[in-house]
Design a protein around this motif. Structure first.
Motif, PDB file in Angstrom:
ATOM      1  N   THR A   2       0.845  -1.181   0.000  1.00  0.00           N
ATOM      2  CA  THR A   2       0.000   0.000   0.000  1.00  0.00           C
ATOM      3  C   THR A   2       0.884   1.236   0.000  1.00  0.00           C
ATOM      4  OG1 THR A   2      -1.596  -1.204   1.332  1.00  0.00           O
ATOM      5  CG2 THR A   2      -1.851   1.173   1.211  1.00  0.00           C
ATOM      6  N   LYS A   3       0.610   2.168  -0.899  1.00  0.00           N
ATOM      7  CA  LYS A   3       1.389   3.409  -0.978  1.00  0.00           C
ATOM      8  C   LYS A   3       0.525   4.576  -0.520  1.00  0.00           C
ATOM      9  CE  LYS A   3       3.556   1.718  -5.146  1.00  0.00           C
ATOM     10  NZ  LYS A   3       3.593   1.906  -6.597  1.00  0.00           N
ATOM     11  N   THR A   4       1.076   5.389   0.374  1.00  0.00           N
ATOM     12  CA  THR A   4       0.419   6.607   0.811  1.00  0.00           C
ATOM     13  C   THR A   4       1.375   7.765   0.547  1.00  0.00           C
ATOM     14  OG1 THR A   4      -0.649   5.359   2.580  1.00  0.00           O
ATOM     15  CG2 THR A   4      -0.720   7.751   2.745  1.00  0.00           C
ATOM     16  N   ILE A   5       0.946   8.701  -0.271  1.00  0.00           N
ATOM     17  CA  ILE A   5       1.797   9.833  -0.640  1.00  0.00           C
ATOM     18  C   ILE A   5       1.101  11.116  -0.207  1.00  0.00           C
ATOM     19  CG2 ILE A   5       2.948  11.029  -2.531  1.00  0.00           C
ATOM     20  CD1 ILE A   5       2.759   8.323  -4.087  1.00  0.00           C
ATOM     21  N   THR A   6       1.796  11.912   0.626  1.00  0.00           N
ATOM     22  CA  THR A   6       1.204  13.110   1.195  1.00  0.00           C
ATOM     23  C   THR A   6       2.125  14.316   1.015  1.00  0.00           C
ATOM     24  OG1 THR A   6       0.273  11.687   2.919  1.00  0.00           O
ATOM     25  CG2 THR A   6       0.157  14.053   3.285  1.00  0.00           C
ATOM     26  N   ALA A   7       1.549  15.429   0.633  1.00  0.00           N
ATOM     27  CA  ALA A   7       2.273  16.699   0.565  1.00  0.00           C
ATOM     28  C   ALA A   7       1.914  17.515   1.801  1.00  0.00           C
ATOM     29  CB  ALA A   7       1.903  17.464  -0.694  1.00  0.00           C
ATOM     30  N   VAL A   8       2.917  18.051   2.483  1.00  0.00           N
ATOM     31  CA  VAL A   8       2.695  18.846   3.687  1.00  0.00           C
ATOM     32  C   VAL A   8       3.093  20.287   3.393  1.00  0.00           C
ATOM     33  CG1 VAL A   8       3.322  19.155   6.114  1.00  0.00           C
ATOM     34  CG2 VAL A   8       3.196  16.848   5.148  1.00  0.00           C
ATOM     35  N   GLY A   9       2.142  21.196   3.494  1.00  0.00           N
ATOM     36  CA  GLY A   9       2.422  22.615   3.298  1.00  0.00           C
ATOM     37  C   GLY A   9       2.335  23.092   1.862  1.00  0.00           C
ATOM     38  N   PHE A  10       2.019  22.200   0.928  1.00  0.00           N
ATOM     39  CA  PHE A  10       1.852  22.578  -0.472  1.00  0.00           C
ATOM     40  C   PHE A  10       1.081  21.470  -1.171  1.00  0.00           C
ATOM     41  CE2 PHE A  10       5.278  19.630  -0.738  1.00  0.00           C
ATOM     42  CZ  PHE A  10       5.404  19.213  -2.055  1.00  0.00           C
ATOM     43  N   ASN A  11       0.715  21.682  -2.424  1.00  0.00           N
ATOM     44  CA  ASN A  11       0.036  20.662  -3.217  1.00  0.00           C
ATOM     45  C   ASN A  11       0.939  20.233  -4.359  1.00  0.00           C
ATOM     46  OD1 ASN A  11      -2.425  20.703  -1.766  1.00  0.00           O
ATOM     47  ND2 ASN A  11      -3.019  22.569  -2.848  1.00  0.00           N
ATOM     48  N   PHE A  12       0.947  18.932  -4.637  1.00  0.00           N
ATOM     49  CA  PHE A  12       1.724  18.433  -5.771  1.00  0.00           C
ATOM     50  C   PHE A  12       1.127  18.945  -7.069  1.00  0.00           C
ATOM     51  CE2 PHE A  12       2.401  14.589  -2.952  1.00  0.00           C
ATOM     52  CZ  PHE A  12       3.746  14.843  -2.723  1.00  0.00           C
ATOM     53  N   ASP A  13       1.989  19.285  -8.021  1.00  0.00           N
ATOM     54  CA  ASP A  13       1.455  19.502  -9.355  1.00  0.00           C
ATOM     55  C   ASP A  13       1.497  18.145 -10.068  1.00  0.00           C
ATOM     56  OD1 ASP A  13       4.046  19.118 -10.472  1.00  0.00           O
ATOM     57  OD2 ASP A  13       4.453  21.260 -10.469  1.00  0.00           O
ATOM     58  N   GLU A  14       0.918  18.067 -11.229  1.00  0.00           N
ATOM     59  CA  GLU A  14       0.792  16.782 -11.924  1.00  0.00           C
ATOM     60  C   GLU A  14       2.161  16.160 -12.224  1.00  0.00           C
ATOM     61  OE1 GLU A  14      -1.153  15.226 -16.052  1.00  0.00           O
ATOM     62  OE2 GLU A  14      -2.213  16.808 -14.974  1.00  0.00           O
ATOM     63  N   LYS A  15       3.116  16.985 -12.603  1.00  0.00           N
ATOM     64  CA  LYS A  15       4.462  16.504 -12.934  1.00  0.00           C
ATOM     65  C   LYS A  15       5.138  15.872 -11.710  1.00  0.00           C
ATOM     66  CE  LYS A  15       8.820  18.068 -14.917  1.00  0.00           C
ATOM     67  NZ  LYS A  15       9.614  19.225 -15.327  1.00  0.00           N
ATOM     68  N   GLN A  16       4.989  16.510 -10.553  1.00  0.00           N
ATOM     69  CA  GLN A  16       5.591  15.985  -9.330  1.00  0.00           C
ATOM     70  C   GLN A  16       4.966  14.648  -8.939  1.00  0.00           C
ATOM     71  OE1 GLN A  16       4.865  19.471  -6.929  1.00  0.00           O
ATOM     72  NE2 GLN A  16       7.026  20.065  -6.990  1.00  0.00           N
ATOM     73  N   SER A  17       3.655  14.533  -9.047  1.00  0.00           N
ATOM     74  CA  SER A  17       2.976  13.271  -8.732  1.00  0.00           C
ATOM     75  C   SER A  17       3.467  12.153  -9.651  1.00  0.00           C
ATOM     76  CB  SER A  17       1.464  13.423  -8.883  1.00  0.00           C
ATOM     77  OG  SER A  17       0.961  14.324  -7.945  1.00  0.00           O
TER      78      SER A  17
END
Length: 95
Positions: A2-17
């Protein structure tokens, strides 16, 4: 795994995801050994990656990396994670 990916203090853009998903494929060889993989990314002055991998045999690996460049920080943390997984697999195979 199971993968959980979280951004703290900002939102991922599509390229980063997409970059994160692509880099996580690098450790797909260990899917049967890892229960869950928790990726936390903070962005203040620099990008800070914190990855926790929980192995089936009860061991937890925690790796961190920081860089001002998102891609460089991601590459650093993935190199360290890859080495940790290989070491854990070797330990288990020896027992």
């Amino acid at each position: 795994m199971t993968k959980t990916i979280t951004a703290v203090g900002f939102n991922f853009d599509e390229k980063q995801s997409e970059m994160i998903e692509k880099k996580l494929q690098r450790v797909s060889y260990a899917e049967e050994h890892i229960i869950d993989l928790i990726v936390r990314v903070k962005h203040e002055k620099e990008y800070s990656f914190d990855i926790v991998a929980n192995f089936r045999w009860g061991v937890q690996a925690n790796v961190k990396a920081e860089d001002f460049d998102f891609g460089a920080a991601l590459n650093k943390v993935m190199d360290v994670l890859d080495q940790k997984i290989k070491k854990e697999k070797e330990k288990v195979q020896q027992h």
